[in-house]
Motif scaffolding. Structure first.
Motif, mmCIF file in Angstrom:
data_model
loop_
_atom_site.group_PDB
_atom_site.id
_atom_site.type_symbol
_atom_site.label_atom_id
_atom_site.label_comp_id
_atom_site.label_asym_id
_atom_site.label_seq_id
_atom_site.Cartn_x
_atom_site.Cartn_y
_atom_site.Cartn_z
ATOM 1 N N TYR A 1 0.857 -1.179 0.000
ATOM 2 C CA TYR A 1 0.000 0.000 0.000
ATOM 3 C C TYR A 1 0.898 1.235 0.000
ATOM 4 C CZ TYR A 1 -3.532 -3.368 1.545
ATOM 5 O OH TYR A 1 -4.365 -4.457 1.638
ATOM 6 N N ASP B 1 -2.589 6.335 -0.080
ATOM 7 C CA ASP B 1 -3.773 5.645 -0.582
ATOM 8 C C ASP B 1 -3.655 4.162 -0.278
ATOM 9 O OD1 ASP B 1 -6.018 4.737 -1.827
ATOM 10 O OD2 ASP B 1 -5.271 5.016 -3.867
ATOM 11 N N ASN B 2 -4.430 3.694 0.696
ATOM 12 C CA ASN B 2 -4.376 2.273 1.047
ATOM 13 C C ASN B 2 -5.626 1.540 0.576
ATOM 14 O OD1 ASN B 2 -6.391 3.057 2.804
ATOM 15 N ND2 ASN B 2 -5.357 2.374 4.670
ATOM 16 N N SER B 3 -6.356 2.118 -0.393
ATOM 17 C CA SER B 3 -7.600 1.498 -0.823
ATOM 18 C C SER B 3 -7.369 0.230 -1.631
ATOM 19 C CB SER B 3 -8.435 2.494 -1.633
ATOM 20 O OG SER B 3 -7.717 2.932 -2.780
ATOM 21 N N THR B 4 -6.372 0.228 -2.491
ATOM 22 C CA THR B 4 -6.076 -0.941 -3.316
ATOM 23 C C THR B 4 -4.567 -1.164 -3.334
ATOM 24 O OG1 THR B 4 -7.969 -0.472 -4.735
ATOM 25 C CG2 THR B 4 -6.343 -2.006 -5.575
ATOM 26 N N ARG C 1 -5.236 -10.758 -4.048
ATOM 27 C CA ARG C 1 -5.855 -9.459 -3.798
ATOM 28 C C ARG C 1 -7.311 -9.487 -4.235
ATOM 29 N NH1 ARG C 1 -3.332 -4.913 -7.449
ATOM 30 N NH2 ARG C 1 -4.308 -6.236 -9.014
ATOM 31 N N ARG D 1 -9.557 -3.995 -1.535
ATOM 32 C CA ARG D 1 -8.496 -3.488 -0.664
ATOM 33 C C ARG D 1 -7.817 -4.596 0.135
ATOM 34 N NH1 ARG D 1 -13.127 -2.651 2.548
ATOM 35 N NH2 ARG D 1 -12.885 -3.147 4.761
ATOM 36 N N ASP E 1 -6.436 -5.371 5.466
ATOM 37 C CA ASP E 1 -7.294 -4.428 4.755
ATOM 38 C C ASP E 1 -6.563 -3.123 4.451
ATOM 39 O OD1 ASP E 1 -7.077 -3.310 7.278
ATOM 40 O OD2 ASP E 1 -9.224 -3.240 7.679
ATOM 41 N N GLY E 2 -5.249 -3.103 4.659
ATOM 42 C CA GLY E 2 -4.456 -1.914 4.417
ATOM 43 C C GLY E 2 -4.206 -1.078 5.659
#
Length: 278
Positions: A49, A53-56, A105, A108, A193-194
């Motif tokens: 991550y 931005d840790n969304s994806t 993956r 997220r 989940d990041g």
């Protein structure tokens, strides 16, 4: 089997963790001390991550061995991340192909696993039919690990990761019993989940693969005040690994059998783990 690590804490170049330790994951790909196989050369993967931005998470996966991959060496010198997974694979029978390399993956979420489902070829159809039809088309590979991930997603990984993994383990053990497999499940796995990392150590036989977590950084600073690395990272920095990255006294603690740990902002914790009977 496989070797893996999960890092969470101060944003760090991948190189610092993957290559520089005395018994780094790259060294383990050739010289594993605690794994079933000494060499883990059937592919590798890194998922990370970014700080803003840790969304994806981003993924790099390849079928070759990690120890001589130039792309991995290149990004490790330039990618900095506060949370990343890394995995080196030793196949338990499924094909050596990119879609079978960890981490996996979905949105997220990332997932990686060491171990296996004994008799997976006997129960694969049964387990796949339990995956939510809305998720099934996203399964790309042929491994038991990826099916485990999608079962956990089906059982509510978004809402309650420990409960979802417990339900997944329960249906795997039920399927194993139905097919006459004495010890169906062997797993040390990590999911994130990041923001948080959950790491599980469990096997039906009660003899799980190795798993360790790093000691609190503030405690390590008191033990080793001259180590520059410890002055550069936050108190919340933590590693979870299949086997220790070095021999620093006081640095590593074994995750107890049938236990899961939670790494998160604030206090980390260990909890008992047991499958939920299906």
């Amino acid at each position: 089997m496989c070797r893996w690590l999960a890092y969470s804490g101060t944003p760090m170049l991948l190189d610092t963790i993957l290559y520089k330790p005395a018994h780094s994951l790259i060294d383990q790909s050739l010289h594993s001390k605690l794994g079933v196989e000494t060499t883990n050369g059937d592919g590798f993967g890194v998922g990370w991550y970014t700080e803003d931005d840790n969304s994806t998470p981003a993924l790099l996966r390849d079928v070759g061995p990690a120890w001589n991959n130039r792309n991995l060496r290149e990004i490790a010198d330039h990618v900095r991340s506060p949370l990343f997974f890394a995995h080196i694979r030793a196949s338990t029978g499924t094909a050596v192909q990119q879609s079978n390399c960890h981490p996996f993956r979905h949105g997220r979420w990332m997932f990686m696993h060491n171990g296996g489902i004994s008799g997976f070829h006997l129960m694969r159809r049964d387990l796949c039919l339990l995956v939510d039809p809305a998720l099934f088309a996203d399964i790309e590979g042929t491994t038991d690990s990826e099916v485990m991930f999608y079962l956990a997603l089906t059982f509510g990984l978004d809402q309650d990761p420990p409960a979802a993994v417990a339900r997944m383990a329960g249906v795997v053990e039920r399927a194993g019993r139905e097919h006459g497999v004495e010890f169906p499940l062997q797993m040390t796995l990590a999911v994130t989940d990041g923001e948080r990392v959950w790491a599980f150590r469990y096997s039906t036989q009660g003899a799980s693969r190795s798993l360790f977590y790093s000691s609190r950084v503030d405690a390590l600073r008191r033990l080793h005040p001259d180590m520059a690395f410890l002055q550069e990272v936050s108190d919340e920095t933590r590693l979870v690994v299949s086997e220790p990255l070095g021999d620093l006294p006081g640095a590593w603690n074994e995750v107890p059998e049938s236990t899961y740990g939670l790494v998160q902002p604030g206090a980390d914790s260990l909890h008992p783990f047991a499958p939920v009977p299906a």
